[in-house]
Design a protein around this motif. Structure first.
Motif, PDB file in Angstrom:
ATOM      1  N   THR A  95     -11.101  36.870 -42.144  1.00 12.90           N
ATOM      2  CA  THR A  95     -10.084  37.855 -42.502  1.00 12.90           C
ATOM      3  C   THR A  95      -8.917  37.292 -43.299  1.00 12.90           C
ATOM      4  O   THR A  95      -8.252  38.030 -44.015  1.00 12.90           O
ATOM      5  N   LEU A  96      -8.636  36.018 -43.156  1.00 15.39           N
ATOM      6  CA  LEU A  96      -7.507  35.358 -43.843  1.00 15.39           C
ATOM      7  C   LEU A  96      -6.179  36.063 -43.580  1.00 15.39           C
ATOM      8  O   LEU A  96      -5.370  36.257 -44.473  1.00 15.39           O
ATOM      9  N   THR A  97      -5.954  36.456 -42.326  1.00 14.38           N
ATOM     10  CA  THR A  97      -4.716  37.151 -41.980  1.00 14.38           C
ATOM     11  C   THR A  97      -3.669  36.232 -41.376  1.00 14.38           C
ATOM     12  O   THR A  97      -2.533  36.638 -41.202  1.00 14.38           O
ATOM     13  N   LEU A  98      -4.025  35.035 -41.005  1.00 15.37           N
ATOM     14  CA  LEU A  98      -3.174  34.024 -40.388  1.00 15.37           C
ATOM     15  C   LEU A  98      -2.925  34.278 -38.910  1.00 15.37           C
ATOM     16  O   LEU A  98      -2.628  33.350 -38.176  1.00 15.37           O
ATOM     17  N   VAL A  99      -3.067  35.505 -38.458  1.00 13.39           N
ATOM     18  CA  VAL A  99      -2.832  35.809 -37.048  1.00 13.39           C
ATOM     19  C   VAL A  99      -3.901  35.140 -36.191  1.00 13.39           C
ATOM     20  O   VAL A  99      -3.589  34.497 -35.178  1.00 13.39           O
ATOM     21  N   PHE A 100      -5.159  35.278 -36.571  1.00 12.02           N
ATOM     22  CA  PHE A 100      -6.231  34.663 -35.791  1.00 12.02           C
ATOM     23  C   PHE A 100      -6.121  33.142 -35.821  1.00 12.02           C
ATOM     24  O   PHE A 100      -6.477  32.471 -34.856  1.00 12.02           O
ATOM     25  N   GLY A 101      -5.637  32.592 -36.925  1.00 16.79           N
ATOM     26  CA  GLY A 101      -5.438  31.140 -36.999  1.00 16.79           C
ATOM     27  C   GLY A 101      -4.382  30.673 -36.014  1.00 16.79           C
ATOM     28  O   GLY A 101      -4.539  29.635 -35.363  1.00 16.79           O
ATOM     29  N   LEU A 139     -11.761  22.803 -14.132  1.00 14.06           N
ATOM     30  CA  LEU A 139     -12.003  21.951 -15.299  1.00 14.06           C
ATOM     31  C   LEU A 139     -12.889  22.615 -16.350  1.00 14.06           C
ATOM     32  O   LEU A 139     -12.997  22.122 -17.460  1.00 14.06           O
ATOM     33  N   MET A 140     -13.528  23.744 -16.029  1.00 18.14           N
ATOM     34  CA  MET A 140     -14.374  24.430 -17.014  1.00 18.14           C
ATOM     35  C   MET A 140     -13.557  25.340 -17.928  1.00 18.14           C
ATOM     36  O   MET A 140     -14.065  25.821 -18.936  1.00 18.14           O
ATOM     37  N   TRP A 141     -12.304  25.583 -17.593  1.00 19.83           N
ATOM     38  CA  TRP A 141     -11.475  26.435 -18.438  1.00 19.83           C
ATOM     39  C   TRP A 141     -11.271  25.823 -19.820  1.00 19.83           C
ATOM     40  O   TRP A 141     -11.101  26.548 -20.796  1.00 19.83           O
ATOM     41  N   TRP A 142     -11.288  24.502 -19.930  1.00 16.84           N
ATOM     42  CA  TRP A 142     -11.100  23.889 -21.246  1.00 16.84           C
ATOM     43  C   TRP A 142     -12.214  24.324 -22.198  1.00 16.84           C
ATOM     44  O   TRP A 142     -11.979  24.531 -23.384  1.00 16.84           O
ATOM     45  N   LEU A 143     -13.446  24.480 -21.652  1.00 12.47           N
ATOM     46  CA  LEU A 143     -14.567  24.932 -22.482  1.00 12.47           C
ATOM     47  C   LEU A 143     -14.361  26.389 -22.922  1.00 12.47           C
ATOM     48  O   LEU A 143     -14.621  26.737 -24.071  1.00 12.47           O
ATOM     49  N   PHE A 144     -13.879  27.231 -22.003  1.00  8.90           N
ATOM     50  CA  PHE A 144     -13.573  28.618 -22.349  1.00  8.90           C
ATOM     51  C   PHE A 144     -12.552  28.677 -23.487  1.00  8.90           C
ATOM     52  O   PHE A 144     -12.733  29.416 -24.466  1.00  8.90           O
ATOM     53  N   TRP A 145     -11.472  27.904 -23.367  1.00  7.37           N
ATOM     54  CA  TRP A 145     -10.426  27.916 -24.391  1.00  7.37           C
ATOM     55  C   TRP A 145     -10.944  27.342 -25.715  1.00  7.37           C
ATOM     56  O   TRP A 145     -10.583  27.815 -26.790  1.00  7.37           O
ATOM     57  N   LEU A 146     -11.813  26.349 -25.647  1.00  6.90           N
ATOM     58  CA  LEU A 146     -12.380  25.757 -26.859  1.00  6.90           C
ATOM     59  C   LEU A 146     -13.275  26.759 -27.582  1.00  6.90           C
ATOM     60  O   LEU A 146     -13.180  26.920 -28.805  1.00  6.90           O
ATOM     61  N   VAL A 147     -14.112  27.482 -26.838  1.00 10.28           N
ATOM     62  CA  VAL A 147     -14.973  28.510 -27.444  1.00 10.28           C
ATOM     63  C   VAL A 147     -14.109  29.634 -28.018  1.00 10.28           C
ATOM     64  O   VAL A 147     -14.363  30.129 -29.126  1.00 10.28           O
ATOM     65  N   THR A 148     -13.058  30.005 -27.298  1.00 11.49           N
ATOM     66  CA  THR A 148     -12.136  31.030 -27.788  1.00 11.49           C
ATOM     67  C   THR A 148     -11.483  30.590 -29.100  1.00 11.49           C
ATOM     68  O   THR A 148     -11.362  31.378 -30.043  1.00 11.49           O
ATOM     69  N   ALA A 149     -11.085  29.314 -29.176  1.00  8.44           N
ATOM     70  CA  ALA A 149     -10.473  28.794 -30.399  1.00  8.44           C
ATOM     71  C   ALA A 149     -11.449  28.847 -31.568  1.00  8.44           C
ATOM     72  O   ALA A 149     -11.078  29.209 -32.686  1.00  8.44           O
ATOM     73  N   VAL A 150     -12.702  28.508 -31.315  1.00  7.83           N
ATOM     74  CA  VAL A 150     -13.709  28.540 -32.386  1.00  7.83           C
ATOM     75  C   VAL A 150     -13.948  29.975 -32.854  1.00  7.83           C
ATOM     76  O   VAL A 150     -13.989  30.247 -34.065  1.00  7.83           O
ATOM     77  N   VAL A 151     -14.076  30.899 -31.918  1.00  9.27           N
ATOM     78  CA  VAL A 151     -14.295  32.314 -32.276  1.00  9.27           C
ATOM     79  C   VAL A 151     -13.105  32.835 -33.090  1.00  9.27           C
ATOM     80  O   VAL A 151     -13.276  33.508 -34.116  1.00  9.27           O
ATOM     81  N   LEU A 152     -11.891  32.529 -32.630  1.00  6.02           N
ATOM     82  CA  LEU A 152     -10.705  32.968 -33.370  1.00  6.02           C
ATOM     83  C   LEU A 152     -10.615  32.289 -34.739  1.00  6.02           C
ATOM     84  O   LEU A 152     -10.175  32.896 -35.713  1.00  6.02           O
ATOM     85  N   GLY A 153     -11.033  31.037 -34.817  1.00  5.66           N
ATOM     86  CA  GLY A 153     -11.050  30.341 -36.114  1.00  5.66           C
ATOM     87  C   GLY A 153     -12.020  30.989 -37.086  1.00  5.66           C
ATOM     88  O   GLY A 153     -11.727  31.136 -38.279  1.00  5.66           O
ATOM     89  N   VAL A 154     -13.182  31.390 -36.598  1.00  5.85           N
ATOM     90  CA  VAL A 154     -14.159  32.078 -37.451  1.00  5.85           C
ATOM     91  C   VAL A 154     -13.592  33.425 -37.891  1.00  5.85           C
ATOM     92  O   VAL A 154     -13.731  33.824 -39.061  1.00  5.85           O
ATOM     93  N   ALA A 155     -12.926  34.122 -36.972  1.00  2.00           N
ATOM     94  CA  ALA A 155     -12.309  35.403 -37.333  1.00  2.00           C
ATOM     95  C   ALA A 155     -11.234  35.194 -38.395  1.00  2.00           C
ATOM     96  O   ALA A 155     -11.120  35.980 -39.337  1.00  2.00           O
ATOM     97  N   GLU A 156     -10.450  34.123 -38.277  1.00  2.00           N
ATOM     98  CA  GLU A 156      -9.427  33.820 -39.290  1.00  2.00           C
ATOM     99  C   GLU A 156     -10.073  33.530 -40.634  1.00  2.00           C
ATOM    100  O   GLU A 156      -9.619  33.987 -41.672  1.00  2.00           O
ATOM    101  N   PHE A 157     -11.135  32.768 -40.611  1.00  2.00           N
ATOM    102  CA  PHE A 157     -11.837  32.431 -41.852  1.00  2.00           C
ATOM    103  C   PHE A 157     -12.382  33.686 -42.522  1.00  2.00           C
ATOM    104  O   PHE A 157     -12.411  33.790 -43.745  1.00  2.00           O
TER     105      PHE A 157
END
Length: 164
Positions: free
Chosen positions: A24-30, A4-22
């Motif tokens: 770079t604006l490449t759409l891939v990270f989004g 059940l802790m994997w959801w937190l890992f995926w959520l943190v990963t999504a936030v990190v990738l969202g910041v990277a998208e913001f």
């Protein structure tokens, strides 16, 4: 890590990738951030880690397939056209009256334009081909296309002859 802790890992990963998208604006990270969010939901529902990875990969693949035609269309789009005086930037002109930091005259696109040297220390003689680097109002800022010839050295003054 508990299942059940994997959801937190995926959520943190999504936030990190969202910041990277913001950043770079490449759409891939989004796309990957969205995939990580889907994996977080799957993990929150109690699915095993291999199923979470499958959800992440499938969502990323669907996103790429869906956005590929849009990206391809953007890459084949012609560059925006410039109009008005902006269309003159990058064109070549011919100096008709010496151009310096204070002024001058060039023949540009069939018209005579007031001009100034882009480099304030430069004096461009008549007859030289120049490139228009910028337009400020009705004045073209120009720079010589080819290096200017060295100015002729001024002759030394004749020594004065004294008659005795």
């Amino acid at each position: 890590m508990g299942d059940l802790m994997w959801w937190l890992f995926w959520l943190v990963t999504a936030v990190v990738l969202g910041v990277a998208e913001f950043s770079t604006l490449t759409l891939v990270f989004g796309l990957l951030a969205g995939s990580a969010l889907v994996a977080a939901v799957v993990a929150g529902l109690g699915a095993s880690f291999p199923l979470q990875l499958l959800a992440f990969a499938a969502t990323g693949g669907v996103g790429l397939v869906a956005l590929r035609p849009v990206a391809k269309r953007q890459l084949t789009r012609p560059p925006p056209t410039r109009d008005g005086s902006d269309a003159l930037v990058g064109r070549s002109a011919y100096v008709t009256r010496e151009v310096s930091a204070t002024g001058g005259l060039v023949h540009l696109s069939g018209e005579d334009w007031s001009a100034r040297a882009y480099d304030e220390d430069l004096v461009i003689p008549a007859g030289v081909r120049v490139d228009v680097l910028q337009i400020e109002g009705a004045t073209a800022l120009v720079h010589p296309r080819d290096p200017l010839p060295d100015p002729l050295p001024e002759p030394l003054p004749e020594p004065e002859h004294r008659e005795e």
